[in-house]
Scaffold this active site. Structure first.
Site, PDB file in Angstrom:
ATOM      1  N   GLU A 134       0.816  -1.222   0.000  1.00 42.23           N
ATOM      2  CA  GLU A 134       0.000   0.000   0.000  1.00 42.23           C
ATOM      3  C   GLU A 134       0.847   1.267   0.000  1.00 42.23           C
ATOM      4  OE1 GLU A 134      -3.240   2.049   3.017  1.00 42.23           O
ATOM      5  OE2 GLU A 134      -3.048  -0.125   3.012  1.00 42.23           O
ATOM      6  N   ASP A 135       1.987   1.280   0.727  1.00 41.18           N
ATOM      7  CA  ASP A 135       2.729   2.524   0.951  1.00 41.18           C
ATOM      8  C   ASP A 135       4.101   2.588   0.273  1.00 41.18           C
ATOM      9  OD1 ASP A 135       0.645   3.412   2.493  1.00 41.18           O
ATOM     10  OD2 ASP A 135       1.529   2.792   4.392  1.00 41.18           O
TER      11      ASP A 135
END
Length: 721
Positions: A96-97
């Protein structure tokens, strides 16, 4: 010294403290208590990869980001989770990051880890999707991943728990939003999955951030009350331990701490003062065998007098999350009430860890530990069976409705047990047995007595559902059913019924419009119809009918678009008169009757096309029927019109004893039904006015009712309004 320098020093001190508490070395030391060195090496490798990918990223508090995944892994390590879960916890934000893909995670750490990390990752931002829709879609993705591997939710709950522990760095608005979401979704999920340890901390932390003043006041008073009761708690522990020993029962007796949020909930639900709630002290008895649970119950009731009606056997009838215990309430010296929970050590592990118990070291694969997982999978399967096709936001609301912490246990006529949410009705019971039984339900017998369908059921009752062949679900049921399954089936039926009715009505309206234009209905099978459907973005003719029936499109305009270009500007028909739609009274949900004028068969009528409601029928003399003539559809009553129709009567009469009884008797004799009656203040002098909402067949039937009412002695006026 400059302010930024002070901030950097504070951040460095915080980072050192977090590193000591949540760094890799403290985690490795904890893992050494139950994992072999080769698996600890795999966890360390995941840490090194995660630290590399999150390098340069910081949390809002200023600490390096990698300490958050390490803290999540530590929470799971304290629950004795397996190495695969711990590796996924350390990597849970890399997809996600960072720029890491799912495939890369799978290549480095295996497909199971990649699936867990992907399941926890939120969906990417999509243009046109609101924040609420994105959140709901991410939640659906999470639950879908849970159907493949339940460890996904354990990582998510640990992630949420650490976020709550460090929430003070966020803005007040964000703290409130996250806390509210936790109490609405994540704490109830932890309850549903039986993970007591995480659920309690989630609730208390979220409550503290959502209502900080209430939490502080309650926490202070609870601590003081528990301090005052220390001697009583010690005396009860000592006395029960002695009597259990005398009976040859090996047991651990401990007083239970109060969960601040549960105290708050109990105060709100029962409208109690804090002292009343704190009068109930909690104790837990842990024994070796199931037989010892019931023997220990006898000892407790011998030592302390039980309170009638406050005993629950969750061993014979375990809760939906697999929880098992005996619960009883007794009176201790001084009149204090004590709550006692009795369970085996194995039941205690399951009660504290829920689905996590299966993965815990030393607990093996016994049936008792597998049962919570099986229940969780069954719950998830039911959720997707019921709400799988719903929009993401509706899916999320459905899950919220389904997350009930309290249950009732009722019996079928054959003696089978059905577990339902507290407050569930016979309709919920019927749908839990079979959807067809719920659809055809008309009445219910509870313990042999006929009861209304909205009657809340109580544990131990026997429910018999009475059905009728042509019965159908009622929209009013949605106001009192409690289960997601019942609510979903009722909504689906009503939606399908409305769509079917809209298709039938739309077909009739379009046929009339085409007849006015001298166009045969066969045109709908030609290329022109296909081109029209494509331009309107519709799949087929049935969908076109539905949009006309619900008022989204006007039939005359659709019919004109089906004309050849040369004929598009011609008059509707040679006489200049448009064909009219005959109202049969069976159009149901897509045809409504104006409450302003209450039309009934025999009245001259016209229809207003209303988006989403279909056609709204008005009397031609209604003030609403005089504006915007382009929105109106000519209507007549069919010769075969069916059903009862509502109309309103005003009756003015001399006020005398028994007047209302006499009026209602005459209405009943005329075979009309009274739906509502209002009696405003006296109209002046000794006169009184009554307003009746009646169900009649037509104007002739209404005239018969009015004639009978005018013959009553003292009646001055009877008029339709």
């Amino acid at each position: 010294m400059e302010l930024p320098v002070i901030q950097r020093i504070g951040q460095a001190l915080r980072t050192q403290r977090v590193a000591r508490e949540y760094g890799m070395e403290p985690l490795a030391k904890l893992l050494a208590e139950y994992l072999p060195q080769d698996l600890i090496a795999d966890v360390r490798r995941a840490y090194e990869f995660g630290a590399q990918e999150h390098a340069g990223q910081s949390r809002t508090s200023g600490e390096p980001y990698i300490f958050h995944p390490l803290a999540v892994a530590r929470i799971l390590a304290e629950m004795r989770m397996d190495a695969t879960t711990l590796i996924a916890a350390i990597l849970h934000d890399v997809i996600e990051d960072t720029g890491v893909s799912k495939d890369e995670v799978a290549t480095r750490f295996g497909k199971d880890v990649a699936a867990l990390v992907d399941g926890v990752s939120k969906i990417d931002k999509i243009e046109g999707m609101t924040r609420a829709e994105r959140q709901a879609e991410s939640f659906r993705k999470l639950l879908l991943a849970m159907t493949q591997d339940l460890r996904v939710i354990l990582i998510k709950l640990a992630d949420r728990l650490h976020n709550l522990r460090t929430l003070n760095a966020m803005t007040p608005e964000k703290r409130r939003r996250i806390a509210s979401e936790t109490l609405d979704i994540y704490a109830p999920i932890a309850q549903r999955l039986g993970i007591h340890t995480i659920r309690v901390e989630l609730e208390d932390l979220a409550f503290a951030h959502l209502y900080p003043k209430r939490y502080a006041t309650l926490a202070q008073n609870v601590a003081r009350q528990m301090g005052d009761a220390k001697k009583l708690v010690k005396d009860v522990e000592t006395r029960l331990s002695k009597h259990l020993r005398d009976e040859g029962i090996g047991a651990t007796v401990v007083g239970r701490d109060k969960n601040i949020y549960s105290v708050y909930q109990k105060m709100r639900a029962k409208k109690l003062r804090l002292l009343k709630v704190m009068d109930l002290l909690g104790f837990r008895l842990i024994v070796s065998k199931v037989d010892d649970c019931y023997r220990a119950l006898g000892v407790v009731h011998h030592v302390y007098k039980p309170v009638p009606g406050y005993f629950d056997d969750y061993i014979a009838n375990s809760k939906g999350n697999g929880y098992q215990s005996l619960h009883t309430t007794c009176v201790a010296p001084g009149g204090h009430k004590i709550e006692v929970q009795i369970r085996t050590r194995e039941m205690h592990h399951v009660a504290e860890a829920g689905i996590a118990a299966h993965w815990q070291y030393k607990l093996g694969d016994s049936k008792a530990q597998v049962a919570p997982q099986l229940r969780a999978r069954e719950w998830l399967k039911n959720l997707f069976d019921v709400f799988g096709s719903e929009a993401s936001t509706d899916f999320m609301e459905g899950v919220k409705v389904d997350l009930f912490p309290d249950e009732v246990y009722v019996f079928t006529p054959k003696g089978d047990i059905r577990q339902l949410p507290k407050g569930a009705t016979p309709i919920d019971f019927a749908y839990s047995v079979h959807s067809e039984l719920g659809d055809r339900c008309v009445a219910a017998r509870i313990d042999g007595s006929l009861e209304p369908l909205n009657t809340p059921m109580r544990s131990g009752q026997t429910i018999e559902v009475i059905t009728a062949r042509h019965a159908r679900p009622n929209a009013a049921w949605l106001h009192f059913v409690k289960t997601a399954k019942a609510r979903s089936h009722i909504r689906t039926f009503l939606k399908n019924q409305r769509e079917d009715e809209a298709v039938r009505l739309g077909r009739r309206l379009l046929e009339i419009a085409l007849r006015d234009l001298k166009v045969p209905i066969s045109v709908l099978r030609e290329e022109r119809a296909e081109a029209l459907l494509k331009s309107l973005g519709l799949q087929d003719v049935e969908e076109l009918y539905a949009t006309i029936g619900t008022g989204e499109r006007l039939a005359p305009l659709v019919a004109r678009r089906l004309l050849p270009e040369s004929a598009a500007g011609e008059a509707p028909n040679r006489s200049g008169e448009a064909s009219v739609l005959a109202i049969e009274g069976t159009e149901g949900l897509v045809l409504d009757y104006g409450r302003c004028c209450r039309p009934i068969p025999g009245d001259e009528i016209r229809g207003n096309v209303s988006i989403g409601r279909g056609i709204v029928v008005h009397r031609t003399d209604c003030h609403h029927a005089k504006a915007r003539p382009e929105d109106w559809v000519p209507l007549v009553w069919s010769e075969t019109v069916q059903g009862d129709f509502l109309c309103q009567l005003l009756l003015r009469a001399e006020n005398k004893r028994g007047l209302l009884a006499e009026v209602t008797a005459e209405i009943a004799s005329a075979e009309a039904s009274i739906e509502n009656v209002q009696m405003p203040d006296r109209a002046g002098g000794e006169a009184v006015e009554m307003r009746f909402l009646l169900a009649v067949k037509n104007r002739t039937h209404l005239a018969r009712v009015m004639r009978r009412l005018r013959l009553i002695d003292g009646v001055e006026r009877v008029a339709r309004t």
